[in-house]
Design a protein around this motif. Structure first.
Motif, PDB file in Angstrom:
ATOM      1  N   CYS A  10       0.979  -1.286   0.194  1.00 25.84           N
ATOM      2  CA  CYS A  10      -0.035  -0.062   0.000  1.00 25.84           C
ATOM      3  C   CYS A  10       1.050   1.208  -0.085  1.00 25.84           C
ATOM      4  O   CYS A  10       2.028   1.119   0.033  1.00 25.84           O
ATOM      5  CB  CYS A  10      -0.928  -0.061   1.121  1.00 25.84           C
ATOM      6  N   ARG A  16      -3.016  -0.818   6.066  1.00 21.38           N
ATOM      7  CA  ARG A  16      -3.559  -1.848   5.455  1.00 21.38           C
ATOM      8  C   ARG A  16      -2.640  -3.336   5.280  1.00 21.38           C
ATOM      9  O   ARG A  16      -2.840  -4.364   5.645  1.00 21.38           O
ATOM     10  CB  ARG A  16      -4.093  -1.629   4.217  1.00 21.38           C
ATOM     11  N   MET A  82      -3.271  -2.908  -2.481  1.00 18.38           N
ATOM     12  CA  MET A  82      -4.580  -2.179  -1.534  1.00 18.38           C
ATOM     13  C   MET A  82      -5.212  -1.254  -2.016  1.00 18.38           C
ATOM     14  O   MET A  82      -4.942   0.054  -1.455  1.00 18.38           O
ATOM     15  CB  MET A  82      -3.992  -2.214  -0.006  1.00 18.38           C
ATOM     16  N   LEU A 101      -9.802  -1.412  -0.497  1.00 18.97           N
ATOM     17  CA  LEU A 101      -9.752  -1.342   0.914  1.00 18.97           C
ATOM     18  C   LEU A 101      -9.793   0.093   1.220  1.00 18.97           C
ATOM     19  O   LEU A 101      -9.053   0.782   0.909  1.00 18.97           O
ATOM     20  CB  LEU A 101      -8.662  -2.156   1.650  1.00 18.97           C
ATOM     21  N   ASP A 103      -8.594   3.442   3.324  1.00 18.18           N
ATOM     22  CA  ASP A 103      -7.309   3.646   3.994  1.00 18.18           C
ATOM     23  C   ASP A 103      -7.504   4.025   5.439  1.00 18.18           C
ATOM     24  O   ASP A 103      -8.589   4.918   5.645  1.00 18.18           O
ATOM     25  CB  ASP A 103      -6.796   4.707   3.238  1.00 18.18           C
ATOM     26  N   ILE A 115     -12.383  -2.216   8.721  1.00 19.00           N
ATOM     27  CA  ILE A 115     -11.447  -2.421   7.565  1.00 19.00           C
ATOM     28  C   ILE A 115     -10.667  -3.666   8.051  1.00 19.00           C
ATOM     29  O   ILE A 115     -10.272  -4.439   7.253  1.00 19.00           O
ATOM     30  CB  ILE A 115     -10.208  -1.124   7.702  1.00 19.00           C
ATOM     31  N   ARG A 116     -10.092  -3.817   9.386  1.00 19.65           N
ATOM     32  CA  ARG A 116      -9.216  -4.862   9.768  1.00 19.65           C
ATOM     33  C   ARG A 116     -10.067  -6.259   9.471  1.00 19.65           C
ATOM     34  O   ARG A 116      -9.641  -7.200   9.149  1.00 19.65           O
ATOM     35  CB  ARG A 116      -9.171  -4.693  11.413  1.00 19.65           C
ATOM     36  N   ILE A 119      -9.814  -7.216   5.761  1.00 18.46           N
ATOM     37  CA  ILE A 119      -8.766  -7.618   5.770  1.00 18.46           C
ATOM     38  C   ILE A 119      -8.490  -9.228   6.355  1.00 18.46           C
ATOM     39  O   ILE A 119      -8.022 -10.011   5.541  1.00 18.46           O
ATOM     40  CB  ILE A 119      -7.499  -6.683   6.272  1.00 18.46           C
TER      41      ILE A 119
END
Length: 133
Positions: A10, A16, A82, A101, A103, A115-116, A119
């Motif tokens: 990223c 990320r 990413m 994804l 940021d 977001i986590r 992922i």
């Protein structure tokens, strides 16, 4: 069979890509070589990303953002960017994926948790896929 290498990329290598690398190390252990880098690495990790991963029992606090090196791309079996339009060198025989994804930079912990979790789901699928090859 040799150990597959996965590179997460990223822009700042501070959120990320570091979260994804942390999950892959936790899920695959020594069965996968994990690298992460950024096209414009930050000075340090995003502290909110570190906190979000700590909630999962994964410590990424010691990771350091690194500059993307074409040799790392060449050495990788799978390169995952990413969603940041990184200009990544392309080498024949390397598998590329782009994960769109958000940021986590400047976001609150609640947002970064989402977001986590996204992922985590992607890394779980990646582990199954990479180790099945």
């Amino acid at each position: 069979m040799s150990t597959p290498t996965v590179l997460f990329v990223c822009v700042h290598n501070a959120g990320r890509s570091q979260m994804a690398a942390g999950y892959l190390r936790a899920f695959a252990g020594e069965r996968v070589r994990v690298l992460s880098a950024g096209s414009e690495p930050a000075d340090s990790l995003n502290p909110v990303a570190v906190a979000a991963m700590a909630e999962e029992g994964i410590d990424i606090a010691g990771a350091v953002p690194e500059l993307l090196d074409p040799d790392a791309v060449r050495a990788s079996d799978v390169v995952i960017t990413m969603g940041c339009g990184d200009s990544c060198p392309v080498f024949p025989g390397t598998r590329y994926e782009d994960w769109e994804l958000a940021d986590p930079a400047g976001r609150d912990l609640e947002t970064v948790r989402g977001i986590r979790d996204e992922i985590r789901a992607r890394v779980e699928a990646l582990v199954a896929d990479v180790l099945a090859e």
